[in-house]
Design an enzyme around this catalytic site. Structure first.
Site, mmCIF file in Angstrom:
data_model
loop_
_atom_site.group_PDB
_atom_site.id
_atom_site.type_symbol
_atom_site.label_atom_id
_atom_site.label_comp_id
_atom_site.label_asym_id
_atom_site.label_seq_id
_atom_site.Cartn_x
_atom_site.Cartn_y
_atom_site.Cartn_z
ATOM 1 N N HIS A 1 31.220 12.772 55.179
ATOM 2 C CA HIS A 1 30.465 14.822 54.403
ATOM 3 C C HIS A 1 31.471 15.001 53.471
ATOM 4 C CE1 HIS A 1 26.789 13.680 57.088
ATOM 5 N NE2 HIS A 1 27.864 13.126 57.780
ATOM 6 N N HIS B 1 23.607 12.111 54.201
ATOM 7 C CA HIS B 1 22.706 13.468 53.364
ATOM 8 C C HIS B 1 22.824 12.260 52.274
ATOM 9 C CE1 HIS B 1 24.595 16.192 56.643
ATOM 10 N NE2 HIS B 1 22.676 16.197 57.264
ATOM 11 N N GLU C 1 35.336 14.981 55.882
ATOM 12 C CA GLU C 1 34.135 16.011 55.654
ATOM 13 C C GLU C 1 35.379 17.236 54.482
ATOM 14 O OE1 GLU C 1 31.383 17.876 54.674
ATOM 15 O OE2 GLU C 1 30.949 17.629 57.108
ATOM 16 N N GLU D 1 25.304 14.312 49.613
ATOM 17 C CA GLU D 1 25.761 13.815 49.705
ATOM 18 C C GLU D 1 27.287 12.645 48.797
ATOM 19 O OE1 GLU D 1 26.459 16.890 52.875
ATOM 20 O OE2 GLU D 1 26.730 14.866 53.402
ATOM 21 N N ASN E 1 21.419 13.545 60.315
ATOM 22 C CA ASN E 1 21.829 14.023 61.257
ATOM 23 C C ASN E 1 22.283 14.465 62.463
ATOM 24 O OD1 ASN E 1 25.040 12.989 61.821
ATOM 25 N ND2 ASN E 1 25.952 15.161 61.031
ATOM 26 N N ARG E 2 20.700 14.950 62.310
ATOM 27 C CA ARG E 2 20.399 15.460 63.932
ATOM 28 C C ARG E 2 19.453 14.674 64.629
ATOM 29 N NH1 ARG E 2 23.721 18.012 61.788
ATOM 30 N NH2 ARG E 2 23.921 19.881 61.023
ATOM 31 N N ARG F 1 19.371 15.842 50.217
ATOM 32 C CA ARG F 1 20.002 16.351 51.393
ATOM 33 C C ARG F 1 19.115 15.370 52.381
ATOM 34 N NH1 ARG F 1 23.677 18.865 54.141
ATOM 35 N NH2 ARG F 1 23.112 18.944 56.228
#
Lengths: 292, 292
Positions: free
Chosen positions: B106, B14, B164, B17, B63-64, B56
Protein backbone atom coordinates in the site's frame (compact mmCIF):
# COMPACT_ATOMS: atom_id res chain seq x y z
CA UNK A 1 -11.20 54.56 -15.93
CA UNK A 2 -10.94 51.36 -13.93
CA UNK A 3 -9.13 48.47 -15.59
CA UNK A 4 -10.91 46.03 -13.28
CA UNK A 5 -14.66 46.22 -12.75
CA UNK A 6 -15.56 42.61 -12.17
CA UNK A 7 -13.50 39.71 -10.82
CA UNK A 8 -14.29 36.02 -10.37
CA UNK A 9 -12.59 33.74 -7.85
CA UNK A 10 -13.13 30.11 -8.87
CA UNK A 11 -12.34 27.07 -6.71
CA UNK A 12 -12.89 23.44 -7.55
CA UNK A 13 -12.49 23.61 -11.32
CA UNK A 14 -11.03 20.22 -10.41
CA UNK A 15 -13.28 18.67 -7.79
CA UNK A 16 -10.56 16.96 -5.76
CA UNK A 17 -8.35 20.04 -5.35
CA UNK A 18 -9.75 20.86 -1.95
CA UNK A 19 -7.96 24.08 -1.05
CA UNK A 20 -9.82 26.07 -3.70
CA UNK A 21 -13.11 24.37 -2.85
CA UNK A 22 -12.93 25.19 0.86
CA UNK A 23 -11.54 28.68 0.25
CA UNK A 24 -14.44 29.60 -2.05
CA UNK A 25 -16.88 28.18 0.53
CA UNK A 26 -15.20 30.41 3.12
CA UNK A 27 -15.53 33.46 0.83
CA UNK A 28 -19.19 32.65 0.16
CA UNK A 29 -19.87 32.59 3.92
CA UNK A 30 -17.76 35.70 4.60
CA UNK A 31 -18.21 37.92 1.57
CA UNK A 32 -16.67 40.89 3.35
CA UNK A 33 -13.30 39.19 2.94
CA UNK A 34 -13.34 39.66 -0.82
CA UNK A 35 -15.27 42.91 -1.14
CA UNK A 36 -13.22 45.82 -2.47
CA UNK A 37 -14.87 49.18 -3.11
CA UNK A 38 -13.79 49.75 -6.70
CA UNK A 39 -14.94 46.49 -8.29
CA UNK A 40 -17.35 43.59 -7.91
CA UNK A 41 -16.08 40.14 -6.84
CA UNK A 42 -17.86 36.85 -7.53
CA UNK A 43 -16.84 33.59 -5.92
CA UNK A 44 -17.82 30.45 -7.80
CA UNK A 45 -17.44 26.72 -7.26
CA UNK A 46 -16.30 25.13 -10.51
CA UNK A 47 -17.10 21.48 -11.12
CA UNK A 48 -20.03 21.00 -8.73
CA UNK A 49 -20.62 17.29 -9.40
CA UNK A 50 -16.94 16.44 -9.24
CA UNK A 51 -16.60 18.35 -5.95
CA UNK A 52 -19.44 16.27 -4.55
CA UNK A 53 -17.79 13.05 -5.72
CA UNK A 54 -14.27 14.18 -4.74
CA UNK A 55 -12.98 13.56 -8.25
CA UNK A 56 -11.06 15.71 -10.69
CA UNK A 57 -13.96 15.51 -13.17
CA UNK A 58 -16.98 13.43 -14.12
CA UNK A 59 -16.61 12.99 -17.89
CA UNK A 60 -13.65 15.16 -18.85
CA UNK A 61 -11.40 17.93 -17.58
CA UNK A 62 -13.56 21.06 -17.07
CA UNK A 63 -10.47 23.22 -17.43
CA UNK A 64 -10.18 22.20 -21.08
CA UNK A 65 -13.83 22.92 -21.94
CA UNK A 66 -13.78 26.71 -22.34
CA UNK A 67 -13.52 26.69 -26.14
CA UNK A 68 -15.56 29.12 -28.21
CA UNK A 69 -17.14 26.22 -30.12
CA UNK A 70 -18.09 24.33 -26.96
CA UNK A 71 -19.54 27.38 -25.26
CA UNK A 72 -21.74 28.01 -28.30
CA UNK A 73 -22.94 24.42 -28.48
CA UNK A 74 -26.63 24.29 -27.58
CA UNK A 75 -26.66 20.60 -26.74
CA UNK A 76 -23.55 19.87 -24.67
CA UNK A 77 -22.92 16.15 -24.45
CA UNK A 78 -20.97 15.90 -21.18
CA UNK A 79 -21.44 17.30 -17.69
CA UNK A 80 -18.32 19.42 -18.04
CA UNK A 81 -19.40 20.93 -21.37
CA UNK A 82 -22.68 21.89 -19.70
CA UNK A 83 -20.96 23.25 -16.59
CA UNK A 84 -18.50 25.28 -18.71
CA UNK A 85 -21.49 26.96 -20.39
CA UNK A 86 -23.06 27.66 -16.99
CA UNK A 87 -19.84 29.17 -15.62
CA UNK A 88 -19.38 31.24 -18.76
CA UNK A 89 -22.93 32.53 -18.31
CA UNK A 90 -22.23 33.43 -14.64
CA UNK A 91 -19.01 35.21 -15.53
CA UNK A 92 -20.26 36.79 -18.75
CA UNK A 93 -24.04 37.23 -18.41
CA UNK A 94 -25.90 38.11 -21.59
CA UNK A 95 -26.11 41.83 -22.18
CA UNK A 96 -23.92 42.63 -19.19
CA UNK A 97 -20.25 43.35 -18.81
CA UNK A 98 -18.27 40.20 -18.11
CA UNK A 99 -15.42 39.67 -15.67
CA UNK A 100 -12.12 41.36 -16.42
CA UNK A 101 -10.11 38.95 -14.31
CA UNK A 102 -10.38 35.34 -13.13
CA UNK A 103 -8.47 33.98 -10.15
CA UNK A 104 -8.58 30.21 -10.63
CA UNK A 105 -7.49 28.22 -7.55
CA UNK A 106 -5.66 24.94 -8.07
CA UNK A 107 -3.45 22.47 -6.27
CA UNK A 108 -0.79 20.14 -7.66
CA UNK A 109 1.03 17.06 -6.43
CA UNK A 110 4.20 18.70 -7.78
CA UNK A 111 6.41 20.65 -5.42
CA UNK A 112 5.51 24.03 -6.93
CA UNK A 113 5.10 25.96 -3.69
CA UNK A 114 3.02 29.06 -4.41
CA UNK A 115 2.95 29.47 -8.17
CA UNK A 116 1.11 32.07 -10.21
CA UNK A 117 0.37 31.19 -13.82
CA UNK A 118 -0.40 34.21 -15.99
CA UNK A 119 -2.49 33.78 -19.13
CA UNK A 120 -0.63 36.45 -21.11
CA UNK A 121 2.13 39.05 -20.91
CA UNK A 122 -0.02 42.16 -20.53
CA UNK A 123 2.03 44.71 -18.54
CA UNK A 124 -0.72 44.82 -15.92
CA UNK A 125 -0.35 41.08 -15.29
CA UNK A 126 3.45 41.12 -15.38
CA UNK A 127 3.45 43.95 -12.87
CA UNK A 128 1.03 41.96 -10.68
CA UNK A 129 3.47 39.05 -10.85
CA UNK A 130 6.33 41.31 -9.81
CA UNK A 131 4.20 42.68 -6.96
CA UNK A 132 3.29 39.20 -5.65
CA UNK A 133 6.87 37.99 -5.77
CA UNK A 134 8.04 41.19 -4.08
CA UNK A 135 5.73 40.79 -1.09
CA UNK A 136 6.51 37.06 -0.88
CA UNK A 137 9.83 36.07 -2.47
CA UNK A 138 8.76 32.40 -2.41
CA UNK A 139 6.04 33.10 -4.99
CA UNK A 140 7.02 31.87 -8.45
CA UNK A 141 5.62 33.43 -11.62
CA UNK A 142 4.92 31.31 -14.71
CA UNK A 143 3.74 32.50 -18.08
CA UNK A 144 1.75 30.04 -20.16
CA UNK A 145 0.30 32.10 -22.97
CA UNK A 146 -3.00 30.92 -24.37
CA UNK A 147 -5.22 32.51 -26.98
CA UNK A 148 -8.66 33.63 -25.81
CA UNK A 149 -11.15 30.74 -25.47
CA UNK A 150 -8.42 28.13 -25.75
CA UNK A 151 -10.18 25.74 -23.39
CA UNK A 152 -8.75 26.93 -20.10
CA UNK A 153 -11.06 28.81 -17.73
CA UNK A 154 -8.46 31.55 -17.38
CA UNK A 155 -8.64 32.19 -21.12
CA UNK A 156 -12.18 33.60 -21.11
CA UNK A 157 -11.20 37.02 -19.72
CA UNK A 158 -8.50 39.64 -20.20
CA UNK A 159 -6.53 38.86 -17.08
CA UNK A 160 -6.37 35.16 -16.27
CA UNK A 161 -4.52 34.21 -13.11
CA UNK A 162 -4.07 30.66 -11.83
CA UNK A 163 -2.91 30.15 -8.26
CA UNK A 164 -1.29 26.71 -8.29
CA UNK A 165 -0.01 25.39 -4.94
CA UNK A 166 1.76 22.20 -3.93
CA UNK A 167 2.88 19.65 -3.18
CA UNK A 168 -0.52 18.49 -1.96
CA UNK A 169 -2.22 15.20 -2.85
CA UNK A 170 -5.64 15.18 -4.50
CA UNK A 171 -8.44 14.98 -1.96
CA UNK A 172 -6.33 16.50 0.82
CA UNK A 173 -6.45 19.79 2.70
CA UNK A 174 -3.11 21.31 3.64
CA UNK A 175 -3.43 24.08 6.21
CA UNK A 176 -0.28 26.00 5.42
CA UNK A 177 -0.93 26.03 1.67
CA UNK A 178 -4.59 26.92 2.33
CA UNK A 179 -3.52 29.97 4.32
CA UNK A 180 -0.89 30.96 1.77
CA UNK A 181 -3.39 30.66 -1.10
CA UNK A 182 -5.81 32.84 0.86
CA UNK A 183 -3.15 35.52 1.37
CA UNK A 184 -2.29 35.51 -2.34
CA UNK A 185 -5.97 36.02 -3.23
CA UNK A 186 -6.18 39.04 -0.91
CA UNK A 187 -2.94 40.43 -2.35
CA UNK A 188 -4.33 40.15 -5.89
CA UNK A 189 -7.59 41.85 -4.89
CA UNK A 190 -5.64 44.58 -3.10
CA UNK A 191 -3.48 45.09 -6.19
CA UNK A 192 -6.61 45.47 -8.35
CA UNK A 193 -8.06 47.94 -5.86
CA UNK A 194 -4.86 50.01 -5.68
CA UNK A 195 -4.59 49.99 -9.45
CA UNK A 196 -8.18 51.17 -9.89
CA UNK A 197 -7.42 53.97 -7.44
CA UNK A 198 -4.38 55.05 -9.45
CA UNK A 199 -2.01 53.79 -6.77
CA UNK A 200 -0.52 50.75 -8.49
CA UNK A 201 2.12 49.41 -6.09
CA UNK A 202 5.74 50.09 -7.00
CA UNK A 203 7.69 46.90 -7.64
CA UNK A 204 11.06 45.80 -8.86
CA UNK A 205 11.71 46.59 -12.52
CA UNK A 206 12.68 43.02 -13.22
CA UNK A 207 10.40 40.00 -13.05
CA UNK A 208 11.80 36.48 -12.98
CA UNK A 209 9.31 34.39 -14.92
CA UNK A 210 9.19 30.76 -16.03
CA UNK A 211 7.92 30.45 -19.58
CA UNK A 212 6.47 27.09 -20.72
CA UNK A 213 8.36 25.76 -23.72
CA UNK A 214 7.20 22.14 -24.06
CA UNK A 215 5.95 19.06 -22.30
CA UNK A 216 7.71 15.76 -21.71
CA UNK A 217 5.99 12.38 -21.41
CA UNK A 218 7.10 9.37 -19.40
CA UNK A 219 9.08 6.70 -21.21
CA UNK A 220 6.52 4.06 -22.25
CA UNK A 221 6.64 0.45 -23.36
CA UNK A 222 5.28 -1.02 -26.59
CA UNK A 223 1.69 -1.01 -25.27
CA UNK A 224 1.88 2.56 -24.01
CA UNK A 225 2.32 1.71 -20.34
CA UNK A 226 4.64 3.83 -18.22
CA UNK A 227 8.11 2.27 -18.22
CA UNK A 228 9.99 4.59 -15.85
CA UNK A 229 9.46 6.89 -12.89
CA UNK A 230 10.62 10.43 -12.18
CA UNK A 231 14.23 10.10 -11.01
CA UNK A 232 14.74 10.67 -7.26
CA UNK A 233 17.18 13.49 -8.10
CA UNK A 234 14.42 15.29 -10.04
CA UNK A 235 11.46 14.51 -7.74
CA UNK A 236 10.33 17.68 -5.89
CA UNK A 237 12.87 19.79 -7.82
CA UNK A 238 10.34 22.00 -9.62
CA UNK A 239 11.93 25.31 -10.78
CA UNK A 240 15.46 23.94 -10.33
CA UNK A 241 17.76 23.81 -13.37
CA UNK A 242 17.98 20.52 -15.27
CA UNK A 243 21.23 20.37 -17.18
CA UNK A 244 22.00 18.19 -20.21
CA UNK A 245 23.19 14.77 -19.05
CA UNK A 246 21.37 14.83 -15.70
CA UNK A 247 18.96 12.00 -14.85
CA UNK A 248 15.23 12.54 -15.49
CA UNK A 249 13.75 9.07 -15.07
CA UNK A 250 14.65 5.71 -13.58
CA UNK A 251 13.21 2.46 -14.92
CA UNK A 252 11.62 -0.16 -12.67
CA UNK A 253 14.90 -2.07 -12.99
CA UNK A 254 16.94 0.88 -11.78
CA UNK A 255 18.40 2.18 -15.06
CA UNK A 256 18.75 5.94 -15.34
CA UNK A 257 17.37 7.86 -18.31
CA UNK A 258 19.12 11.18 -18.78
CA UNK A 259 18.06 14.53 -20.19
CA UNK A 260 19.47 14.70 -23.71
CA UNK A 261 18.53 18.28 -24.58
CA UNK A 262 21.15 20.84 -25.46
CA UNK A 263 20.22 23.62 -23.07
CA UNK A 264 19.36 23.92 -19.41
CA UNK A 265 15.63 23.89 -18.66
CA UNK A 266 13.55 24.46 -15.51
CA UNK A 267 10.95 21.69 -15.15
CA UNK A 268 7.64 22.31 -13.39
CA UNK A 269 4.59 20.09 -12.82
CA UNK A 270 7.02 17.24 -12.13
CA UNK A 271 5.02 14.08 -11.31
CA UNK A 272 1.60 15.75 -11.24
CA UNK A 273 -0.93 12.95 -10.61
CA UNK A 274 -3.56 14.28 -13.01
CA UNK A 275 -1.09 14.49 -15.88
CA UNK A 276 -0.28 10.76 -16.10
CA UNK A 277 -3.34 10.24 -18.30
CA UNK A 278 -2.47 13.33 -20.37
CA UNK A 279 0.97 11.95 -21.19
CA UNK A 280 2.81 14.65 -19.26
CA UNK A 281 5.63 13.82 -16.84
CA UNK A 282 6.59 17.49 -16.53
CA UNK A 283 6.55 20.84 -18.30
CA UNK A 284 9.87 22.32 -19.38
CA UNK A 285 10.18 26.05 -18.85
CA UNK A 286 12.79 28.69 -19.58
CA UNK A 287 13.77 31.05 -16.81
CA UNK A 288 13.54 34.63 -18.02
CA UNK A 289 14.24 38.07 -16.65
CA UNK A 290 11.50 40.36 -17.91
CA UNK A 291 12.18 44.10 -17.73
CA UNK A 292 9.01 45.93 -16.80
CA UNK B 1 8.45 -28.49 9.42
CA UNK B 2 8.24 -25.23 7.46
CA UNK B 3 6.14 -22.48 8.95
CA UNK B 4 5.81 -20.87 5.53
CA UNK B 5 4.83 -22.94 2.50
CA UNK B 6 2.92 -20.47 0.39
CA UNK B 7 3.11 -16.66 0.26
CA UNK B 8 1.09 -14.09 -1.67
CA UNK B 9 2.35 -10.64 -2.63
CA UNK B 10 -0.61 -8.42 -3.48
CA UNK B 11 -0.40 -4.97 -5.11
CA UNK B 12 -3.25 -2.68 -6.06
CA UNK B 13 -5.79 -3.71 -3.43
CA UNK B 14 -6.41 0.00 -3.90
CA UNK B 15 -6.24 0.74 -7.60
CA UNK B 16 -4.62 4.18 -7.35
CA UNK B 17 -1.76 3.12 -5.07
CA UNK B 18 0.66 2.70 -7.93
CA UNK B 19 3.81 1.45 -6.23
CA UNK B 20 2.21 -1.90 -5.39
CA UNK B 21 0.63 -2.15 -8.83
CA UNK B 22 3.90 -1.61 -10.71
CA UNK B 23 5.91 -3.74 -8.30
CA UNK B 24 3.60 -6.73 -8.76
CA UNK B 25 3.77 -6.22 -12.53
CA UNK B 26 7.56 -6.27 -12.23
CA UNK B 27 7.43 -9.50 -10.19
CA UNK B 28 5.08 -11.10 -12.70
CA UNK B 29 7.53 -10.32 -15.52
CA UNK B 30 10.60 -11.38 -13.48
CA UNK B 31 9.40 -14.23 -11.30
CA UNK B 32 12.95 -15.18 -10.38
CA UNK B 33 13.04 -12.11 -8.14
CA UNK B 34 10.50 -13.60 -5.74
CA UNK B 35 11.31 -17.30 -6.01
CA UNK B 36 12.75 -18.83 -2.83
CA UNK B 37 13.50 -22.55 -2.68
CA UNK B 38 11.57 -23.45 0.47
CA UNK B 39 8.15 -21.98 -0.36
CA UNK B 40 5.91 -20.98 -3.23
CA UNK B 41 5.28 -17.27 -3.93
CA UNK B 42 2.25 -15.89 -5.79
CA UNK B 43 2.04 -12.30 -6.98
CA UNK B 44 -1.47 -10.96 -7.48
CA UNK B 45 -3.00 -7.68 -8.62
CA UNK B 46 -5.83 -6.77 -6.28
CA UNK B 47 -8.60 -4.54 -7.56
CA UNK B 48 -8.25 -5.08 -11.32
CA UNK B 49 -11.04 -2.75 -12.44
CA UNK B 50 -9.95 0.01 -10.07
CA UNK B 51 -6.35 -0.32 -11.28
CA UNK B 52 -7.57 0.13 -14.82
CA UNK B 53 -9.58 3.22 -13.85
CA UNK B 54 -6.86 4.58 -11.52
CA UNK B 55 -9.28 4.75 -8.61
CA UNK B 56 -9.15 3.42 -5.08
CA UNK B 57 -12.20 1.24 -5.76
CA UNK B 58 -15.24 0.91 -8.02
CA UNK B 59 -18.12 0.34 -5.57
CA UNK B 60 -16.48 0.01 -2.16
CA UNK B 61 -13.12 -0.52 -0.48
CA UNK B 62 -11.85 -4.00 -1.47
CA UNK B 63 -9.72 -4.08 1.66
CA UNK B 64 -12.85 -4.20 3.82
CA UNK B 65 -14.51 -7.03 1.87
CA UNK B 66 -12.68 -10.08 3.25
CA UNK B 67 -15.39 -11.03 5.75
CA UNK B 68 -16.35 -14.65 6.23
CA UNK B 69 -19.98 -13.85 5.38
CA UNK B 70 -19.08 -11.96 2.19
CA UNK B 71 -16.71 -14.63 0.98
CA UNK B 72 -19.45 -17.24 1.38
CA UNK B 73 -22.05 -15.15 -0.44
CA UNK B 74 -22.88 -16.85 -3.73
CA UNK B 75 -24.34 -13.74 -5.35
CA UNK B 76 -22.00 -10.84 -4.52
CA UNK B 77 -23.66 -7.52 -5.31
CA UNK B 78 -20.61 -5.31 -5.92
CA UNK B 79 -17.46 -5.63 -7.98
CA UNK B 80 -15.32 -5.66 -4.86
CA UNK B 81 -17.35 -8.41 -3.16
CA UNK B 82 -16.87 -10.47 -6.31
CA UNK B 83 -13.16 -9.67 -6.55
CA UNK B 84 -12.64 -10.51 -2.85
CA UNK B 85 -14.10 -13.96 -3.52
CA UNK B 86 -11.83 -14.38 -6.55
CA UNK B 87 -8.72 -13.37 -4.59
CA UNK B 88 -9.71 -15.65 -1.73
CA UNK B 89 -10.03 -18.48 -4.23
CA UNK B 90 -6.57 -17.73 -5.69
CA UNK B 91 -4.99 -17.59 -2.24
CA UNK B 92 -6.97 -20.46 -0.73
CA UNK B 93 -7.96 -22.78 -3.61
CA UNK B 94 -10.53 -25.44 -2.78
CA UNK B 95 -8.99 -28.64 -1.46
CA UNK B 96 -5.50 -27.15 -1.44
CA UNK B 97 -3.38 -25.58 1.25
CA UNK B 98 -3.84 -21.83 1.33
CA UNK B 99 -1.23 -19.13 1.78
CA UNK B 100 0.43 -18.83 5.17
CA UNK B 101 1.44 -15.21 4.66
CA UNK B 102 0.21 -12.22 2.68
CA UNK B 103 2.40 -9.21 1.88
CA UNK B 104 -0.10 -6.48 0.96
CA UNK B 105 1.49 -3.42 -0.69
CA UNK B 106 0.00 0.00 0.00
CA UNK B 107 0.83 3.68 -0.19
CA UNK B 108 -0.44 6.56 1.91
CA UNK B 109 -0.55 10.34 1.61
CA UNK B 110 0.60 10.41 5.25
CA UNK B 111 4.28 10.80 6.01
CA UNK B 112 4.69 7.24 7.26
CA UNK B 113 8.00 6.44 5.57
CA UNK B 114 8.37 2.67 5.38
CA UNK B 115 5.79 1.21 7.75
CA UNK B 116 5.01 -2.44 8.39
CA UNK B 117 1.58 -3.22 9.80
CA UNK B 118 1.35 -6.64 11.44
CA UNK B 119 -2.00 -8.38 11.68
CA UNK B 120 -1.27 -10.01 15.05
CA UNK B 121 1.40 -10.45 17.71
CA UNK B 122 2.55 -13.95 16.81
CA UNK B 123 6.23 -14.22 17.87
CA UNK B 124 7.15 -15.07 14.26
CA UNK B 125 5.69 -11.75 13.06
CA UNK B 126 7.13 -9.72 15.93
CA UNK B 127 10.54 -11.19 15.22
CA UNK B 128 10.10 -10.35 11.53
CA UNK B 129 9.32 -6.77 12.57
CA UNK B 130 12.45 -6.65 14.71
CA UNK B 131 14.49 -8.05 11.80
CA UNK B 132 13.16 -5.47 9.30
CA UNK B 133 13.80 -2.57 11.67
CA UNK B 134 17.28 -3.92 12.42
CA UNK B 135 18.36 -4.03 8.79
CA UNK B 136 16.75 -0.61 8.15
CA UNK B 137 16.33 1.53 11.28
CA UNK B 138 13.93 3.83 9.37
CA UNK B 139 11.34 1.02 9.15
CA UNK B 140 8.48 1.52 11.62
CA UNK B 141 6.48 -1.41 12.98
CA UNK B 142 2.76 -1.06 13.73
CA UNK B 143 0.48 -3.62 15.26
CA UNK B 144 -3.17 -3.42 14.33
CA UNK B 145 -4.68 -6.66 15.58
CA UNK B 146 -7.64 -7.98 13.65
CA UNK B 147 -9.56 -11.20 14.09
CA UNK B 148 -9.42 -13.64 11.17
CA UNK B 149 -11.75 -12.67 8.29
CA UNK B 150 -12.33 -9.20 9.70
CA UNK B 151 -12.60 -7.64 6.24
CA UNK B 152 -8.95 -6.79 5.65
CA UNK B 153 -7.06 -8.84 3.06
CA UNK B 154 -4.28 -9.44 5.57
CA UNK B 155 -6.76 -11.12 7.91
CA UNK B 156 -7.32 -14.19 5.70
CA UNK B 157 -4.04 -15.89 6.58
CA UNK B 158 -1.90 -16.59 9.63
CA UNK B 159 0.73 -13.97 8.96
CA UNK B 160 -0.66 -10.76 7.50
CA UNK B 161 1.87 -8.07 6.65
CA UNK B 162 1.03 -4.68 5.16
CA UNK B 163 3.83 -2.60 3.68
CA UNK B 164 2.53 0.98 3.88
CA UNK B 165 4.76 3.69 2.40
CA UNK B 166 4.42 7.45 2.14
CA UNK B 167 4.00 10.27 1.75
CA UNK B 168 2.93 9.68 -1.83
CA UNK B 169 -0.21 11.02 -3.51
CA UNK B 170 -2.76 8.67 -5.01
CA UNK B 171 -2.10 8.02 -8.68
CA UNK B 172 1.60 8.82 -8.39
CA UNK B 173 4.77 6.74 -8.67
CA UNK B 174 7.61 7.68 -6.33
CA UNK B 175 10.92 6.09 -7.32
CA UNK B 176 12.62 6.10 -3.94
CA UNK B 177 9.62 4.61 -2.13
CA UNK B 178 9.17 2.10 -4.97
CA UNK B 179 12.74 0.90 -4.50
CA UNK B 180 12.43 0.83 -0.71
CA UNK B 181 9.19 -1.16 -0.89
CA UNK B 182 10.89 -3.62 -3.23
CA UNK B 183 13.79 -4.08 -0.80
CA UNK B 184 11.38 -4.70 2.09
CA UNK B 185 9.58 -7.39 0.08
CA UNK B 186 12.88 -9.18 -0.60
CA UNK B 187 13.85 -8.87 3.07
CA UNK B 188 10.56 -10.48 4.13
CA UNK B 189 10.97 -13.32 1.62
CA UNK B 190 14.55 -13.85 2.76
CA UNK B 191 13.39 -13.96 6.38
CA UNK B 192 10.80 -16.62 5.51
CA UNK B 193 13.44 -18.61 3.65
CA UNK B 194 15.96 -18.41 6.50
CA UNK B 195 13.27 -19.34 9.01
CA UNK B 196 12.21 -22.38 6.95
CA UNK B 197 15.86 -23.41 6.85
CA UNK B 198 16.14 -23.18 10.63
CA UNK B 199 18.35 -20.09 10.38
CA UNK B 200 15.98 -17.39 11.63
CA UNK B 201 18.04 -14.19 11.71
CA UNK B 202 19.16 -12.95 15.11
CA UNK B 203 17.67 -9.59 16.01
CA UNK B 204 17.48 -7.22 18.90
CA UNK B 205 15.47 -8.56 21.86
CA UNK B 206 13.37 -5.44 21.97
CA UNK B 207 10.94 -4.31 19.28
CA UNK B 208 9.58 -0.77 19.25
CA UNK B 209 6.02 -1.08 17.99
CA UNK B 210 3.15 1.36 17.50
CA UNK B 211 -0.13 -0.15 18.64
CA UNK B 212 -3.39 1.33 17.27
CA UNK B 213 -5.62 2.54 20.11
CA UNK B 214 -8.30 4.62 18.41
CA UNK B 215 -9.20 6.84 15.48
CA UNK B 216 -9.91 10.57 15.47
CA UNK B 217 -12.24 12.32 13.03
CA UNK B 218 -11.99 15.89 11.73
CA UNK B 219 -14.04 18.53 13.51
CA UNK B 220 -17.26 18.86 11.49
CA UNK B 221 -20.05 21.43 11.19
CA UNK B 222 -23.76 20.85 11.73
CA UNK B 223 -24.18 19.24 8.30
CA UNK B 224 -21.19 16.95 8.72
CA UNK B 225 -18.80 18.91 6.56
CA UNK B 226 -15.14 19.18 7.56
CA UNK B 227 -14.66 22.31 9.67
CA UNK B 228 -10.90 22.25 10.29
CA UNK B 229 -7.66 21.03 8.77
CA UNK B 230 -4.72 19.13 10.23
CA UNK B 231 -2.63 21.73 12.06
CA UNK B 232 0.64 22.66 10.32
CA UNK B 233 2.53 21.56 13.45
CA UNK B 234 1.02 18.07 13.16
CA UNK B 235 1.14 17.72 9.35
CA UNK B 236 3.82 15.15 8.30
CA UNK B 237 4.55 14.36 11.99
CA UNK B 238 3.47 10.71 11.87
CA UNK B 239 5.07 8.66 14.69
CA UNK B 240 6.03 11.81 16.62
CA UNK B 241 4.61 12.29 20.15
CA UNK B 242 1.47 14.42 20.48
CA UNK B 243 1.25 15.80 24.00
CA UNK B 244 -1.90 17.02 25.76
CA UNK B 245 -2.47 20.69 24.93
CA UNK B 246 -0.69 20.62 21.59
CA UNK B 247 -2.57 21.73 18.44
CA UNK B 248 -4.20 19.07 16.27
CA UNK B 249 -6.39 21.07 13.90
CA UNK B 250 -6.79 24.63 12.67
CA UNK B 251 -10.14 25.96 11.47
CA UNK B 252 -10.56 27.79 8.17
CA UNK B 253 -10.57 30.99 10.21
CA UNK B 254 -7.25 30.19 11.84
CA UNK B 255 -8.38 29.02 15.30
CA UNK B 256 -6.36 26.19 16.81
CA UNK B 257 -8.03 23.06 18.18
CA UNK B 258 -5.86 21.31 20.73
CA UNK B 259 -5.45 17.70 21.78
CA UNK B 260 -7.40 17.31 25.02
CA UNK B 261 -6.43 13.74 25.92
CA UNK B 262 -4.62 12.94 29.13
CA UNK B 263 -1.69 10.97 27.81
CA UNK B 264 0.84 11.33 25.03
CA UNK B 265 -0.07 9.51 21.82
CA UNK B 266 1.74 8.82 18.55
CA UNK B 267 -0.54 9.65 15.60
CA UNK B 268 -0.19 7.85 12.26
CA UNK B 269 -2.18 8.07 9.02
CA UNK B 270 -2.30 11.83 9.55
CA UNK B 271 -4.23 13.43 6.65
CA UNK B 272 -4.59 10.26 4.58
CA UNK B 273 -6.66 11.22 1.52
CA UNK B 274 -8.71 8.03 1.45
CA UNK B 275 -9.77 8.38 5.08
CA UNK B 276 -11.68 11.67 4.70
CA UNK B 277 -14.77 9.72 3.64
CA UNK B 278 -14.25 7.20 6.43
CA UNK B 279 -14.27 9.94 9.07
CA UNK B 280 -10.64 9.43 10.04
CA UNK B 281 -8.21 12.35 10.40
CA UNK B 282 -5.57 10.11 12.00
CA UNK B 283 -5.04 6.96 14.03
CA UNK B 284 -3.72 7.32 17.56
CA UNK B 285 -1.14 4.75 18.58
CA UNK B 286 0.80 3.92 21.70
CA UNK B 287 4.52 3.43 21.42
CA UNK B 288 5.52 0.16 23.06
CA UNK B 289 8.70 -1.73 23.73
CA UNK B 290 7.97 -5.40 23.17
CA UNK B 291 10.44 -7.89 24.66
CA UNK B 292 10.90 -10.79 22.30
Amino acid sequence: MNLINRVAIVGGSHGNELIGVFLVKKFQKNVNLIIRSSFQTLSVLGNLKAIQENKRYIDKDLNRCFHAYGLQDNSPSTYEDLRAKEIHQILHPNNQTGVDAIIDLHTTTSNMGISIILSNQHPFLLNLGAYLSTINPLVKICVHEQPKFSGFLRSICNFGIVVEVGAVPQGVLHAELFQQTEQVVYAILDYFQASNQGKTPKTSNILTAYQSINIVDYPRNEVGEIAAMIHPQLQYQDYQPLHPGEPMFVTFNGENIIYKGESTVYPIFINEAAYYEKGIAMHFTQKQEIHL
